[in-house]
Design a protein around this motif. Structure first.
Motif, PDB file in Angstrom:
ATOM      1  N   MET A   1       0.847  -1.178   0.000  1.00  0.00           N
ATOM      2  CA  MET A   1       0.000   0.000   0.000  1.00  0.00           C
ATOM      3  C   MET A   1       0.892   1.241   0.000  1.00  0.00           C
ATOM      4  O   MET A   1       1.982   1.228   0.545  1.00  0.00           O
ATOM      5  N   ASP A   2       0.444   2.306  -0.602  1.00  0.00           N
ATOM      6  CA  ASP A   2       1.181   3.564  -0.637  1.00  0.00           C
ATOM      7  C   ASP A   2       1.122   4.240   0.727  1.00  0.00           C
ATOM      8  O   ASP A   2       0.245   3.971   1.542  1.00  0.00           O
ATOM      9  N   SER A   3       2.058   5.130   0.960  1.00  0.00           N
ATOM     10  CA  SER A   3       2.045   5.914   2.188  1.00  0.00           C
ATOM     11  C   SER A   3       1.846   7.383   1.831  1.00  0.00           C
ATOM     12  O   SER A   3       2.091   7.802   0.705  1.00  0.00           O
ATOM     13  N   ILE A   4       1.398   8.139   2.815  1.00  0.00           N
ATOM     14  CA  ILE A   4       1.148   9.568   2.637  1.00  0.00           C
ATOM     15  C   ILE A   4       1.907  10.301   3.733  1.00  0.00           C
ATOM     16  O   ILE A   4       1.812   9.935   4.903  1.00  0.00           O
ATOM     17  N   THR A   5       2.653  11.330   3.371  1.00  0.00           N
ATOM     18  CA  THR A   5       3.351  12.146   4.350  1.00  0.00           C
ATOM     19  C   THR A   5       2.593  13.458   4.489  1.00  0.00           C
ATOM     20  O   THR A   5       2.314  14.126   3.495  1.00  0.00           O
ATOM     21  N   ILE A   6       2.274  13.809   5.723  1.00  0.00           N
ATOM     22  CA  ILE A   6       1.497  15.015   6.000  1.00  0.00           C
ATOM     23  C   ILE A   6       2.309  15.896   6.945  1.00  0.00           C
ATOM     24  O   ILE A   6       2.892  15.406   7.907  1.00  0.00           O
ATOM     25  N   TYR A   7       2.342  17.195   6.683  1.00  0.00           N
ATOM     26  CA  TYR A   7       3.070  18.137   7.510  1.00  0.00           C
ATOM     27  C   TYR A   7       2.097  19.149   8.120  1.00  0.00           C
ATOM     28  O   TYR A   7       1.825  20.193   7.522  1.00  0.00           O
ATOM     29  N   PRO A   8       1.555  18.858   9.302  1.00  0.00           N
ATOM     30  CA  PRO A   8       0.641  19.823   9.929  1.00  0.00           C
ATOM     31  C   PRO A   8       1.391  21.104  10.296  1.00  0.00           C
ATOM     32  O   PRO A   8       2.589  21.078  10.607  1.00  0.00           O
TER      33      PRO A   8
END
Length: 74
Positions: A1-8
């Motif tokens: 599965m792909d991953s998602i990087t999030i920068y709050p």
């Protein structure tokens, strides 16, 4: 599965995202941005340009098949 990087941008966004992911039962990891070794686009391009110049001037190394496997963890 792909991953998602999030920068709050702040603690409120981080807390809301964590709550949402927990509610959705999505596995996630929280890390500090200092731990990441990501390059900006300009840093990445500069590093690639430097590598190209090194290769063009003959400053390269040849790895044996065993060294390649070790490097790649195979």
């Amino acid at each position: 599965m792909d991953s998602i990087t999030i920068y709050p941008k702040n603690e409120q966004q981080k807390s809301l995202l964590k709550s949402l992911l927990e509610e959705m039962k999505v596995r996630f990891e929280v890390g500090r941005s200092e731990e990441l070794s990501l390059l900006s686009e300009s840093e990445f391009i500069a590093k690639i340009d430097k590598s190209i110049k090194q290769a063009e001037s003959g400053k390269t190394k040849k790895l044996t098949n065993d060294q390649q496997k070790q490097f790649l963890g195979l």
